[in-house]
Design an enzyme around this catalytic site. Structure first.
Site, short mmCIF file in Angstrom:
data_model
loop_
_atom_site.label_atom_id
_atom_site.label_comp_id
_atom_site.label_asym_id
_atom_site.label_seq_id
_atom_site.Cartn_x
_atom_site.Cartn_y
_atom_site.Cartn_z
N ILE A 147 47.22 -36.32 -33.32
CA ILE A 147 47.68 -37.35 -32.38
C ILE A 147 49.15 -37.64 -32.69
O ILE A 147 49.64 -37.29 -33.77
CB ILE A 147 46.84 -38.65 -32.48
N GLU A 151 52.86 -39.11 -38.72
CA GLU A 151 53.33 -37.76 -39.06
C GLU A 151 54.11 -37.15 -37.90
O GLU A 151 55.11 -36.45 -38.10
CB GLU A 151 52.15 -36.88 -39.45
N HIS A 213 41.57 -39.14 -39.15
CA HIS A 213 42.32 -39.64 -40.31
C HIS A 213 42.60 -41.14 -40.20
O HIS A 213 42.30 -41.90 -41.11
CB HIS A 213 43.64 -38.88 -40.47
N GLU A 244 40.97 -43.72 -42.76
CA GLU A 244 42.04 -44.64 -43.15
C GLU A 244 42.53 -45.47 -41.97
O GLU A 244 43.73 -45.66 -41.79
CB GLU A 244 43.21 -43.85 -43.75
N VAL A 272 42.81 -29.28 -41.18
CA VAL A 272 42.23 -28.61 -42.34
C VAL A 272 41.03 -29.40 -42.87
O VAL A 272 40.89 -30.59 -42.61
CB VAL A 272 43.27 -28.44 -43.47
N HIS A 276 39.93 -35.11 -47.74
CA HIS A 276 39.17 -36.09 -46.96
C HIS A 276 37.81 -35.52 -46.54
O HIS A 276 36.78 -36.20 -46.62
CB HIS A 276 39.95 -36.51 -45.72
#
Length: 331
Positions: A147, A151, A213, A244, A272, A276
């Site tokens: 998304i 990052e 994530h 998170e 990947v 997590h």
């Protein structure tokens, strides 16, 4: 090509109005034609989608093209080969005569991979500095983010910091960017359809929990959009949660109970299957998602594969790379 690729928006008009080189942006938004003298701030606000900038001071340089594929990275070698490396290879196959560089945005991962494997991945900045030194003049930046979160903001930050150092630079979007608004493509629905190719067959007592994530950025709202589209597309008892962010596993648990779920399949919605996926999601520790669900009486299976292993998803990443490349080639 997506509809928005055909719409070179206000920045072009604004460039003419100001008599100066503004970034050319392919986007889904057009300023009202009555706006004749848009300010730089208004122009910047309209820059969405694939970003593109041509430096008029370097226009006479010969074209020497490169692609930089930007990923957070992972220390898990096996999943890296099946996901990041496989995606970069697919992008390279589309452009056999073009230099393609893999860059990691996580400095910690870069250091650990170098220490443990002897492989040195550059940061995007290091990759671009090296390309500049080697005489490359046009660069397409490609994102392997899911998304447009924090990052992805790093990626666009790199674009804005380096765009004037090259004759032309473009920056593609994340896997999910457009949501079908304003008659644009629906990246979210496309991604859901691709991800669904790996869904197990479900009965009435089965649920699929997709672990994302999460991000402290406002783009965390994408997960609500993903859930809404899952529901609208008829995927029953398929829930998105984050490790998170929001929604969390605790947010989803009441839904499982309410719907009479007895069996859960966990799978990551990450490029990947790294720390997590292997530990937070499917680890043996008592605070892993798998252990928490089992302690509440659910039978749990874990699908520990990054979405980069899914060819249907990988094809979408290649498409995003092509969007950036097409913008680089556009006259």
């Amino acid at each position: 090509m997506k509809n928005w690729q055909k719409m070179l928006v206000a920045s072009l008009a604004c460039s003419a109005a100001f008599g100066m080189a503004q970034p050319n942006v392919e986007a889904a938004y057009q300023l009202n034609p009555e706006v004749k003298t848009a300010t730089p701030a208004l122009t910047a606000a309209s820059q969405i989608g694939v970003l593109s900038y041509e430096n008029p001071e370097l226009k006479n340089l010969a074209d020497k093209d490169a692609i930089v594929v930007m990923s957070f990275g992972t220390t898990f070698k096996d999943t890296r080969e099946k996901t990041i490396d496989a995606t970069v290879a697919a992008i390279q196959a589309k452009h056999p005569g073009v230099k393609v560089v893999t860059a990691f945005t996580s400095h910690i991962i870069i250091d650990r991979v170098k220490a443990n494997e002897g492989i040195t991945y550059p940061t995007p900045e290091q990759a671009l500095d090296q390309l500049k030194a080697e005489g490359y003049t046009r660069v397409a930046l490609v994102s392997l983010d899911v998304i447009p979160g924090m990052e992805y903001s790093y990626n666009t930050g790199v674009f804005h910091h380096y765009k004037k150092k090259f004759k032309k630079m473009t920056c593609g979007t994340s896997l999910m960017y457009w949501q079908g608004q304003e008659e644009q493509a629906d990246d979210v629905a496309e991604t859901i359809k691709a991800l669904a190719t790996q869904f197990p067959k479900q009965g009435k007592e089965d649920a699929i929990l997709i672990m994302a994530h999460g991000t402290p950025q406002i783009s965390n709202a994408y997960y609500s959009v993903i859930q809404a589209k899952l529901d609208d597309m008829g995927y029953k008892n398929v829930f998105v949660y984050t490790v998170e962010g929001w929604p969390s596993l605790e947010t989803v648990l009441p839904k499982l109970k309410k719907n009479g779920i007895k069996h859960v399949t966990l799978m990551p919605m990450m490029m990947v299957a790294g720390d997590h996926a292997n530990n937070d999601m499917a680890g043996d520790e008592e605070d892993s998602h798998k252990s928490i669900l089992e302690s509440k009486g659910y039978k749990v299976d874990a699908y520990i594969h990054g979405i980069g292993e899914n060819k249907a998803v990988r094809d979408l990443y290649v498409q995003r790379a092509e969007d950036a490349w097409n913008a680089l080639e556009a006259k």
